[in-house]
Design a protein around this motif. Structure first.
Motif, short mmCIF file in Angstrom:
data_model
loop_
_atom_site.label_atom_id
_atom_site.label_comp_id
_atom_site.label_asym_id
_atom_site.label_seq_id
_atom_site.Cartn_x
_atom_site.Cartn_y
_atom_site.Cartn_z
N GLN A 27 8.74 14.53 -6.17
CA GLN A 27 9.77 14.11 -5.21
C GLN A 27 9.27 13.06 -4.22
N LYS A 28 7.95 13.01 -4.03
CA LYS A 28 7.39 12.02 -3.11
C LYS A 28 6.98 10.71 -3.81
N ALA A 29 7.26 10.60 -5.11
CA ALA A 29 6.84 9.41 -5.86
C ALA A 29 7.38 8.11 -5.24
N PRO A 30 8.65 8.03 -4.78
CA PRO A 30 9.12 6.78 -4.17
C PRO A 30 8.29 6.39 -2.94
N HIS A 31 7.93 7.39 -2.13
CA HIS A 31 7.10 7.11 -0.95
C HIS A 31 5.70 6.63 -1.38
N TRP A 32 5.16 7.24 -2.42
CA TRP A 32 3.83 6.84 -2.89
C TRP A 32 3.84 5.42 -3.46
N ARG A 33 4.94 5.04 -4.12
CA ARG A 33 5.03 3.68 -4.65
C ARG A 33 4.99 2.65 -3.52
N ILE A 34 5.67 2.93 -2.44
CA ILE A 34 5.68 2.01 -1.30
C ILE A 34 4.28 1.91 -0.70
N ARG A 35 3.62 3.07 -0.53
CA ARG A 35 2.29 3.05 0.07
C ARG A 35 1.27 2.41 -0.88
N LEU A 36 1.43 2.64 -2.19
CA LEU A 36 0.51 2.02 -3.15
C LEU A 36 0.66 0.50 -3.11
N ALA A 37 1.89 0.01 -3.08
CA ALA A 37 2.11 -1.44 -3.01
C ALA A 37 1.51 -2.02 -1.72
N ALA A 38 1.68 -1.31 -0.59
CA ALA A 38 1.12 -1.77 0.68
C ALA A 38 -0.41 -1.78 0.62
N THR A 39 -0.97 -0.75 -0.04
CA THR A 39 -2.43 -0.67 -0.17
C THR A 39 -2.99 -1.83 -0.99
N PRO A 94 -3.05 -6.61 13.81
CA PRO A 94 -2.12 -6.12 14.84
C PRO A 94 -1.03 -5.22 14.26
N PHE A 95 -0.55 -5.55 13.07
CA PHE A 95 0.49 -4.73 12.43
C PHE A 95 0.11 -4.48 10.98
N PRO A 96 -0.85 -3.61 10.75
CA PRO A 96 -1.36 -3.42 9.38
C PRO A 96 -0.36 -2.70 8.49
N LEU A 97 -0.30 -3.11 7.23
CA LEU A 97 0.50 -2.37 6.25
C LEU A 97 -0.17 -1.06 5.87
N LEU A 98 -1.51 -1.06 5.94
CA LEU A 98 -2.29 0.12 5.60
C LEU A 98 -3.03 0.58 6.85
N MET A 153 -17.86 5.53 -7.11
CA MET A 153 -16.89 5.03 -6.14
C MET A 153 -16.51 6.15 -5.18
N VAL A 154 -17.15 6.17 -4.00
CA VAL A 154 -16.80 7.17 -3.00
C VAL A 154 -15.75 6.63 -2.02
N GLU A 155 -15.68 5.29 -1.87
CA GLU A 155 -14.65 4.73 -1.01
C GLU A 155 -13.28 4.96 -1.66
N HIS A 156 -12.33 5.44 -0.85
CA HIS A 156 -11.00 5.68 -1.42
C HIS A 156 -9.94 5.58 -0.33
N ILE A 157 -8.69 5.60 -0.76
CA ILE A 157 -7.54 5.46 0.14
C ILE A 157 -6.59 6.62 -0.12
N ARG A 158 -6.13 7.20 0.96
CA ARG A 158 -5.18 8.32 0.87
C ARG A 158 -3.77 7.77 0.64
N ILE A 159 -3.34 7.82 -0.61
CA ILE A 159 -1.97 7.40 -0.91
C ILE A 159 -1.00 8.52 -0.56
N GLY A 160 -1.39 9.74 -0.88
CA GLY A 160 -0.59 10.90 -0.50
C GLY A 160 -1.20 11.61 0.70
N ASP A 161 -0.45 12.56 1.25
CA ASP A 161 -0.97 13.34 2.38
C ASP A 161 -1.87 14.45 1.85
N GLY A 162 -2.16 15.43 2.69
CA GLY A 162 -3.12 16.46 2.30
C GLY A 162 -2.59 17.45 1.28
#
Length: 333
Positions: free
Chosen positions: A199-211, A247-251, A290-299
């Motif tokens: 159900q959160k896939a649309p939100h993840w797509r937006i955050r993935l594109a911003a990332t 000043p206004f980061p997407l990520l 690869m230990v560096e990563h980005i949180r696309i979803g919440d916890g």
């Protein structure tokens, strides 16, 4: 008159046999004579060849003798010439500088090696600046094309984010493959299948594109700084610092994790899951941790994460090795 007691017939037979025997002897004599003639011819030819060889050797000896006689005749002149050259040779040798000491040679060698290393470093820097300039140029061309097609003016990252929009998470990554020249995606795109119907896939797509748009903008900013002949400042030290400087980061800065906990980064299972594919020109083994990563979803599970390798300091690239469910750590053990 017959001389045989057996009569004329016996005499005739004896005469015939005698004639046959004489013919045989005569034929043998002829054959023997022919063989002797052939033998004499061969012997004559051999002696003729030997005589010719002897005449040739004699001519060679006579030629050497004439050459030696000529040298003997010229001997006094040659001796005089050599005697006249010796003083000049002695003076030339005396005027040569003394050979350098071994220590001097060592000092010169070390100085030459330092110069060589300095030139190699300058060449490497110039090559990096050239490559950065080329990447910056390609990125500028890619940005210009949509604007020529009538795209409304947006910030660079926002405009790129809009072009990465797709109906699926896999589609967003595929769009990035076409539009983000500084991103190399080695991740298994099938990992997105487990997330597509959430159900959160649309939100993840937006955050993935911003990332992805932010990662491309970060790589381009570092390329541009080097193309201008300078070095990237602290705001370009890594992706997290770049996000913090906007000043206004997407990520958001807090979404970028530059290290993992001890269990995740050093345990056999955690390290194995984070050992991901990279191009061989980045690591000859074709893999890197690869230990560096980005949180696309919440916890909350599945809490999708994007793991990457930052190679912008060398190749100007970011390698995305994983996108999918949260990998193993102490909390998911």
């Amino acid at each position: 008159m017959s001389t045989s007691p057996f009569g004329p017939a016996a005499d005739k037979f004896r005469d015939e046999r005698t004639r046959v025997e004489l013919d045989r002897l005569l034929q043998e004599a002829v054959e023997t004579s022919k063989r002797l003639v052939e033998l004499y011819k061969k012997e004559a030819g051999k002696y003729k060849r030997l005589a010719e060889m002897e005449r040739e050797r004699r001519r060679e000896v006579e030629a050497r003798l004439r050459a030696c006689s000529k040298l003997l005749d010229e001997g006094p002149d040659l001796e005089a010439k050599l005697n006249s050259l010796i003083p000049d040779a002695v003076r030339a040798v005396a005027s040569l500088p003394p050979p350098p000491e071994t220590s001097q040679l060592q000092i010169q060698l070390e100085a030459t090696e330092r110069d060589r290393d300095a030139f190699a470093e300058l060449l490497d820097t110039a090559t990096q600046e050239r490559d950065a300039a080329l990447r910056a140029r390609d990125a500028a061309i890619a940005r210009l094309q949509p604007r020529q097609d009538g795209e409304r003016h947006l910030g660079e990252a926002e405009a790129l984010k809009a072009r990465l929009d797709a109906p699926t998470l896999r589609g967003v990554l595929e769009q990035a493959h076409h539009h983000c020249s500084s991103l190399v995606i080695t991740a298994d795109l099938d990992e997105t299948k487990k997330l597509e119907h959430h159900q959160k896939a649309p939100h993840w797509r937006i955050r993935l594109a911003a990332t992805l748009a932010t990662m491309q903008a970060y790589a381009e900013a570092k390329d541009l700084a080097r193309a201008r002949g300078g070095r990237a400042g602290p705001e370009l030290a890594n992706l997290k610092a770049y996000c913090a400087s906007q000043p206004f980061p997407l990520l958001a800065e807090g979404k970028v994790i530059v290290s993992e906990g001890q269990t995740a980064s050093s345990s056999p299972r955690g390290k194995a899951q984070r050992t991901l594919r990279v191009p061989e020109d980045i690591d000859p083994s074709g893999k890197a941790v690869m230990v560096e990563h980005i949180r696309i979803g919440d916890g909350a599970p599945p809490a999708p994460r994007l793991h990457y390798l930052d190679d912008t300091d060398r190749r100007g690239l970011l390698v995305i090795g994983f996108f999918g469910d949260h990998l193993y750590n102490a909390g998911t053990n």
